[in-house]
Write a protein that holds these residues in place. Structure first.
Motif, PDB file in Angstrom:
ATOM      1  N   HIS A  96       0.823  -1.207   0.000  1.00 19.87           N
ATOM      2  CA  HIS A  96       0.000   0.000   0.000  1.00 19.87           C
ATOM      3  C   HIS A  96       0.858   1.259   0.000  1.00 19.87           C
ATOM      4  CE1 HIS A  96      -3.935  -1.851   1.816  1.00 19.87           C
ATOM      5  NE2 HIS A  96      -3.391  -2.621   0.893  1.00 19.87           N
ATOM      6  N   THR A 131       4.070   6.624  -6.940  1.00 18.58           N
ATOM      7  CA  THR A 131       2.670   6.218  -6.845  1.00 18.58           C
ATOM      8  C   THR A 131       2.248   5.424  -8.081  1.00 18.58           C
ATOM      9  OG1 THR A 131       1.847   8.279  -7.836  1.00 18.58           O
ATOM     10  CG2 THR A 131       2.079   8.219  -5.422  1.00 18.58           C
ATOM     11  N   ASN A 156      -5.047  12.820  -9.270  1.00 19.36           N
ATOM     12  CA  ASN A 156      -4.896  11.737  -8.308  1.00 19.36           C
ATOM     13  C   ASN A 156      -6.216  10.958  -8.198  1.00 19.36           C
ATOM     14  OD1 ASN A 156      -4.544  10.120  -6.053  1.00 19.36           O
ATOM     15  ND2 ASN A 156      -4.239  11.819  -4.623  1.00 19.36           N
ATOM     16  N   TYR A 158      -7.140   8.622  -6.210  1.00 10.68           N
ATOM     17  CA  TYR A 158      -7.557   8.401  -4.823  1.00 10.68           C
ATOM     18  C   TYR A 158      -8.290   9.629  -4.290  1.00 10.68           C
ATOM     19  CZ  TYR A 158      -6.973   6.991   0.137  1.00 10.68           C
ATOM     20  OH  TYR A 158      -7.177   6.637   1.455  1.00 10.68           O
ATOM     21  N   ARG A 159      -8.164  10.745  -4.999  1.00  8.81           N
ATOM     22  CA  ARG A 159      -8.716  12.015  -4.554  1.00  8.81           C
ATOM     23  C   ARG A 159      -9.970  12.415  -5.335  1.00  8.81           C
ATOM     24  NH1 ARG A 159     -10.377  16.418  -2.131  1.00  8.81           N
ATOM     25  NH2 ARG A 159      -9.371  18.377  -2.589  1.00  8.81           N
ATOM     26  N   THR A 180     -13.682  12.156  -3.937  1.00  7.55           N
ATOM     27  CA  THR A 180     -13.854  10.942  -3.167  1.00  7.55           C
ATOM     28  C   THR A 180     -14.025  11.299  -1.694  1.00  7.55           C
ATOM     29  OG1 THR A 180     -12.410   9.772  -4.711  1.00  7.55           O
ATOM     30  CG2 THR A 180     -12.820   8.729  -2.569  1.00  7.55           C
ATOM     31  N   PHE A 185      -7.457   3.514   2.281  1.00  4.46           N
ATOM     32  CA  PHE A 185      -6.864   3.088   1.029  1.00  4.46           C
ATOM     33  C   PHE A 185      -7.231   1.639   0.716  1.00  4.46           C
ATOM     34  CE2 PHE A 185      -3.109   1.873  -1.642  1.00  4.46           C
ATOM     35  CZ  PHE A 185      -3.384   2.735  -2.695  1.00  4.46           C
ATOM     36  N   TYR A 188     -10.396   1.821  -1.116  1.00  3.47           N
ATOM     37  CA  TYR A 188     -10.136   2.268  -2.482  1.00  3.47           C
ATOM     38  C   TYR A 188      -9.606   1.110  -3.332  1.00  3.47           C
ATOM     39  CZ  TYR A 188      -7.343   4.201  -6.283  1.00  3.47           C
ATOM     40  OH  TYR A 188      -6.779   4.431  -7.507  1.00  3.47           O
ATOM     41  N   ARG A 189      -8.663   0.347  -2.777  1.00  2.00           N
ATOM     42  CA  ARG A 189      -8.125  -0.803  -3.505  1.00  2.00           C
ATOM     43  C   ARG A 189      -9.234  -1.813  -3.809  1.00  2.00           C
ATOM     44  NH1 ARG A 189      -2.692  -2.688  -3.194  1.00  2.00           N
ATOM     45  NH2 ARG A 189      -1.290  -1.028  -3.864  1.00  2.00           N
ATOM     46  N   GLU A 394      -2.508   7.920   4.047  1.00  2.00           N
ATOM     47  CA  GLU A 394      -3.846   8.031   3.460  1.00  2.00           C
ATOM     48  C   GLU A 394      -4.310   9.481   3.437  1.00  2.00           C
ATOM     49  OE1 GLU A 394      -5.995   3.854   4.657  1.00  2.00           O
ATOM     50  OE2 GLU A 394      -5.511   5.238   6.284  1.00  2.00           O
ATOM     51  N   TRP A 397      -2.312  11.740   0.832  1.00  2.00           N
ATOM     52  CA  TRP A 397      -2.628  11.582  -0.583  1.00  2.00           C
ATOM     53  C   TRP A 397      -4.097  11.864  -0.892  1.00  2.00           C
ATOM     54  CZ3 TRP A 397       0.661  12.299  -4.143  1.00  2.00           C
ATOM     55  CH2 TRP A 397       2.012  12.058  -3.879  1.00  2.00           C
ATOM     56  N   LEU A 398      -4.993  11.682   0.057  1.00  2.00           N
ATOM     57  CA  LEU A 398      -6.357  12.157  -0.147  1.00  2.00           C
ATOM     58  C   LEU A 398      -6.394  13.674  -0.305  1.00  2.00           C
ATOM     59  CD1 LEU A 398      -8.608  10.075   2.281  1.00  2.00           C
ATOM     60  CD2 LEU A 398      -8.897  10.298  -0.190  1.00  2.00           C
TER      61      LEU A 398
END
Length: 447
Positions: A96, A131, A156, A158-159, A180, A185, A188-189, A394, A397-398
């Protein structure tokens, strides 16, 4: 206006099967730490971190012991060594977070554009490029074009859940997207287990002026309980042009899913310390757990440039364990080194993240080059995410709009804030499932 788009996931050219993972918190077993065998500092920090987090994996690599490398060195040396590990067994699914350490390069000098050109620059950070390490590995294996060090930044996934459209004014954004919700995470995965987005990897860096500074910050990141009288500093400056109101409070506007930091904190029962004048906040009535400010772009910009650091010379704070730093300064992580006279490295009066670590800070959002204000870590996401129990990796990066760009999250990626009084009765929202498109080049006024 030039525009370039990358389509990920469903409908894209590459689909990566990623094993379904728990929606729970990222743990030590999901963390890979890069240790440069050419750096005694890197080896020492790797060993110290593994002593604190025994489940992490140390990955020895052979790279130059410098802060800055060129694109060719990243693409032909550092990245392939990481991808060699990711290509084994279930390592992509199990990884991760990738962590870099002092002694591992983190600034990538570009072969095109300049550090100030978000449309064509290949100046970036190792952490932001990594990333994409697993995504690019799959693309290489499939004979498709890779994304690392493309002459642009990427949104991104994840964002953001959709792209953000630019209108004719490069300093004004038509935000057709939503974001998001705060999510782990692992969740998300799980959502993206059947597509390319599922092999995105988070990153962080363990660095400071000295090994002792780094180890002390790591110790401060363990078992953090936020004090009841913790201070959340939000230092605005009404003299800043453009006005800071649209950057620090409600920076993303009223029609998206997130609110300004003040409102997010008040919703959780916290009254932040907010400056609404041209003055600066340099003292607090309790231990400071987060600081967001303009620094040298605010009231401190009249201070002497050479050798001045408002962090070490002006901020008279008691810092709580776990304290996080966000500054709206372009070059706040241009170096983690001390100069020959023993004084901190400093760029034009802009504070360095290493100074925050040196005075007792624990984590920070750093910028290796000129990130533009759009890609400064968004405090109205990062701080609430920590309060809701997410890890620093987490939350960091969010809070970042872009990847394959210049951001450098600094600190233990597994740092969490334990604040049961605030978290009681709140839950981490579950995200909607959406196909996510990355794309577009972002342009923002130079700071």
């Amino acid at each position: 206006m030039k525009s370039l788009s990358y389509q990920f996931g469903v409908g894209g050219v590459i689909v990566v099967a990623v094993a379904s993972v728990s929606a729970g918190q990222t743990s030590e077993e999901n963390v890979v730490v890069l240790v440069n065998q050419n750096s005694a500092d890197s080896i020492a920090i790797g060993d110290a971190y593994q002593a604190l987090r025994p489940g992490v994996t140390l990955l020895n690599i052979d790279v130059p012991n410098t802060e800055t490398i060129d694109i060719a060195t990243y693409q032909t040396s550092l990245l392939p060594q990481v991808q060699a590990y990711l290509g084994q067994g279930d390592n992509v699914a199990n990884t991760h977070v990738i962590v870099t350490t002092k002694g591992v390069p983190y600034r990538i000098s570009g072969a095109s554009g300049t550090e100030f050109d978000i449309q064509s620059s290949t100046f970036s950070s190792v952490e932001s490029e990594l990333t994409l390490a697993a995504i690019d590995l799959a693309r290489q294996n499939a004979g498709a074009a890779t994304l690392s060090n493309s002459p642009s930044a990427l949104f991104n996934p994840y964002r953001a859940t959709t792209t953000i459209d630019l209108n004719s004014d490069p300093d004004v954004f038509d935000r057709a997207s939503t974001y998001t919700p705060i999510q782990r995470f692992g969740k998300y995965r799980q959502i993206n287990a059947s597509n390319e987005l599922g092999s995105l990897i988070l990153t962080s860096r363990l660095d400071g002026f000295t090994v002792d500074d780094v180890v002390a910050s790591l110790n401060r990141a363990q078992n953090v309980t936020v004090p009841r009288n913790a201070q959340f500093i939000l230092d605005r400056d009404t003299n800043f042009d453009p006005p800071i109101d649209n950057l620090i409070e409600k920076r993303d506007g009223a029609d998206v899913l997130i609110r300004g930091l003040r409102e997010e904190l008040e919703q959780r029962g916290v009254q932040p310390v907010v400056d609404v004048t041209s003055a600066t906040i340099t003292t607090a009535n309790g231990p400071v757990i987060s600081y967001t400010g303009l620094g040298s772009n605010g009231a401190f910009d009249d201070a002497p440039v050479d050798g001045f650091s408002y962090v070490t010379e002006e901020l008279d704070f008691e810092l709580a364990d776990g304290a996080v730093f966000i500054s709206y300064e372009s070059f706040n992580a241009t170096s983690f080194e001390l100069q020959s006279d023993g004084s901190p490295a400093n760029r034009g009066g802009q504070a360095q993240v290493a100074e925050w670590i040196a005075i007792g800070g624990t984590a920070a959002g750093g910028h290796a080059w000129e990130p533009f204000d759009l890609s400064v870590s968004n405090e109205e996401v990062l701080i609430p995410a920590l309060l809701d129990g997410l890890t620093f990796a987490e939350a960091a990066w969010l809070s970042n709009e872009l990847i394959s760009w210049q951001n450098v999250p600094v600190g233990d990626p597994l740092l969490t804030w334990n604040f049961e009084e605030l978290r009681r009765g709140t839950t981490v929202p579950e995200p909607g499932i959406a196909a996510i498109a990355l794309g577009g080049l972002l342009l923002r006024r130079r700071r």
